[in-house]
Design a protein around this motif. Structure first.
Motif, mmCIF file in Angstrom:
data_model
loop_
_atom_site.group_PDB
_atom_site.id
_atom_site.type_symbol
_atom_site.label_atom_id
_atom_site.label_comp_id
_atom_site.label_asym_id
_atom_site.label_seq_id
_atom_site.Cartn_x
_atom_site.Cartn_y
_atom_site.Cartn_z
ATOM 1 N N ILE A 64 0.851 -1.107 -0.204
ATOM 2 C CA ILE A 64 -0.413 0.245 -0.481
ATOM 3 C C ILE A 64 0.936 1.402 -0.183
ATOM 4 O O ILE A 64 1.882 1.212 0.908
ATOM 5 C CB ILE A 64 -0.699 -0.269 1.185
ATOM 6 C CG1 ILE A 64 -1.777 -1.143 1.175
ATOM 7 C CG2 ILE A 64 -1.835 1.182 1.393
ATOM 8 C CD1 ILE A 64 -3.072 -1.282 -0.059
ATOM 9 N N GLU A 84 -1.461 5.678 -9.191
ATOM 10 C CA GLU A 84 -0.098 5.176 -8.728
ATOM 11 C C GLU A 84 -0.086 4.391 -10.059
ATOM 12 O O GLU A 84 -0.350 4.103 -11.297
ATOM 13 C CB GLU A 84 -0.350 3.636 -7.852
ATOM 14 C CG GLU A 84 -1.468 3.137 -7.808
ATOM 15 C CD GLU A 84 -1.277 1.805 -7.053
ATOM 16 O OE1 GLU A 84 -1.834 0.824 -7.061
ATOM 17 O OE2 GLU A 84 -0.866 2.503 -5.654
ATOM 18 N N GLY A 89 -6.676 1.622 -6.697
ATOM 19 C CA GLY A 89 -6.688 1.841 -5.235
ATOM 20 C C GLY A 89 -7.503 2.715 -4.988
ATOM 21 O O GLY A 89 -8.306 3.551 -5.792
ATOM 22 N N ARG A 107 -6.598 -2.928 -2.995
ATOM 23 C CA ARG A 107 -5.911 -2.214 -4.109
ATOM 24 C C ARG A 107 -6.069 -3.315 -5.065
ATOM 25 O O ARG A 107 -6.327 -4.195 -4.764
ATOM 26 C CB ARG A 107 -4.238 -2.052 -4.309
ATOM 27 C CG ARG A 107 -3.876 -1.376 -3.857
ATOM 28 C CD ARG A 107 -2.271 -1.191 -3.269
ATOM 29 N NE ARG A 107 -1.900 -1.062 -4.894
ATOM 30 C CZ ARG A 107 -0.440 -1.203 -5.194
ATOM 31 N NH1 ARG A 107 -0.285 -2.817 -4.237
ATOM 32 N NH2 ARG A 107 -0.240 -1.759 -6.418
ATOM 33 N N LYS A 109 -4.823 -4.757 -9.505
ATOM 34 C CA LYS A 109 -4.107 -5.030 -10.392
ATOM 35 C C LYS A 109 -4.656 -4.543 -11.897
ATOM 36 O O LYS A 109 -3.734 -3.943 -12.622
ATOM 37 C CB LYS A 109 -2.685 -5.707 -10.212
ATOM 38 C CG LYS A 109 -2.427 -5.701 -8.991
ATOM 39 C CD LYS A 109 -1.023 -7.089 -9.067
ATOM 40 C CE LYS A 109 0.052 -7.264 -7.884
ATOM 41 N NZ LYS A 109 0.574 -8.145 -8.030
ATOM 42 N N ASP A 112 -10.165 -1.427 -12.414
ATOM 43 C CA ASP A 112 -11.065 -0.413 -10.940
ATOM 44 C C ASP A 112 -11.570 -1.211 -10.493
ATOM 45 O O ASP A 112 -12.149 -2.100 -10.885
ATOM 46 C CB ASP A 112 -10.647 0.666 -12.306
ATOM 47 C CG ASP A 112 -10.783 1.934 -10.922
ATOM 48 O OD1 ASP A 112 -10.909 2.111 -9.874
ATOM 49 O OD2 ASP A 112 -11.174 2.893 -11.561
#
Length: 318
Positions: A64, A84, A89, A107, A109, A112
């Motif tokens: 995080i 990021e 996230g 979060r 990867k 969204d």
């Protein structure tokens, strides 16, 4: 929008129960991660003015973002997107009335989060604030208890708390060591229940060979929802002691050189002058010379007076 009934069981219960976990809120973070199908979930807690932070991450390898200035600029209770390079996230800030702050984050990867995911995070914020306040109170209580245990151990005192029927509510570590973890107050309960007014009593714990316990009635100032403390039992234990540390304290208190301070510490520990000389590797004549200077500097009239002086000073706690 209210939290769904399923989330009450899967998220709220672990959130409030998590204050009692050794690593608090691990179950809650695991459930939240599963609920929103996140790769990572984390809780960052700041202890306020101390700028000391605790990071609770699931899995333990989670990453995080740790930008304090960015996190502190967030408005409490509102879910924000975490900016990021890779992944997506969401984070919400929670302020605890005692001065602590926390950031609950998750979060992914690959894709969204939805608006519903962000809304869930915001709805959890007030519940997290309550849980933080509870955990802070528990931690403060534990810290106070540890400090009390240490101070009483140095003074050679252990304690047992009884309710009005003589049942044990709690015991200090020192009392457990002296009385035994399974001791149930056999033969003491009737005495505790019969205590009147403010009259202390002393009784044997079990038999003639067992320790004495001093029973003192206790007047609790506040009502409690569980059995109330009615009597305090005090037990004398072996004092924690460090003669070198006591000598250093005595040197400071009375302006003594190390040799005389060590002799004073040995005498305060119960040694006679000849025994103290043997302990310190001194001849009896040297010990006598030290003792004369020692009595003059402390304005005492002999060993008994010296022991009384030290016993009334903070040096007795070392």
């Amino acid at each position: 929008m209210a939290i769904a009934r399923a989330d009450e069981t899967d998220l709220l219960l672990p959130l409030h129960e998590g204050v009692h976990e050794a690593r608090p809120w691990t179950t809650f973070l695991t459930r939240l991660r599963q609920r929103v199908r996140a790769d990572e979930a984390g809780l960052i807690i700041s202890a306020g003015l101390e700028e000391r932070e605790t990071h609770l991450l699931v899995p333990a390898t989670a990453t995080i973002p740790d930008d304090r200035s960015w996190r502190r600029a967030l408005r409490p209770g509102r879910a924000y997107a975490i900016e990021e390079r890779e992944g997506f996230g969401r984070v919400v800030r929670v302020d605890e009335p005692g001065g602590a702050a926390a950031w609950l984050a998750m979060r992914r990867k690959e894709r969204d989060f939805t608006a519903a995911d962000a809304a869930l995070l915001a709805r959890l914020a007030p519940h997290l604030a309550i849980a933080l306040r509870t955990r802070r109170a528990l931690d403060q209580g534990r810290a106070a208890l540890e400090l009390s245990e240490e101070a009483l151990a140095r003074a050679g005192i252990a304690w047992v708390g009884f309710d009005g029927d003589g049942r044990i509510l709690s015991m200090s570590k020192g009392a457990v060591a002296v009385l035994g973890a399974r001791w149930a107050g056999s033969g003491v309960g009737s005495v505790v229940a019969s205590l009147k007014d403010d009259a202390p009593q002393v009784v044997r714990v079990r038999d003639e060979a067992s320790p004495w316990i001093l029973l003192i009635p206790y007047r609790e100032p506040l009502e409690a929802s569980w059995p109330r403390l009615a009597t305090i039992g005090l037990v004398a234990t072996r004092r924690m002691g460090d003669e070198q540390a006591r000598a250093a304290v005595l040197a400071t208190l009375f302006g003594l050189p190390p040799s005389e301070a060590k002799l004073a510490a040995a005498i305060a520990g119960g040694a006679s002058l000849s025994e103290a000389a043997d302990q310190l590797g001194l001849t009896i004549e040297t010990a006598r010379n030290y003792s004369k200077r020692l009595f003059a500097k402390t304005r005492t009239r002999g060993q008994l007076d010296l022991v009384r002086l030290i016993g009334s000073s903070v040096a007795r706690l070392v």
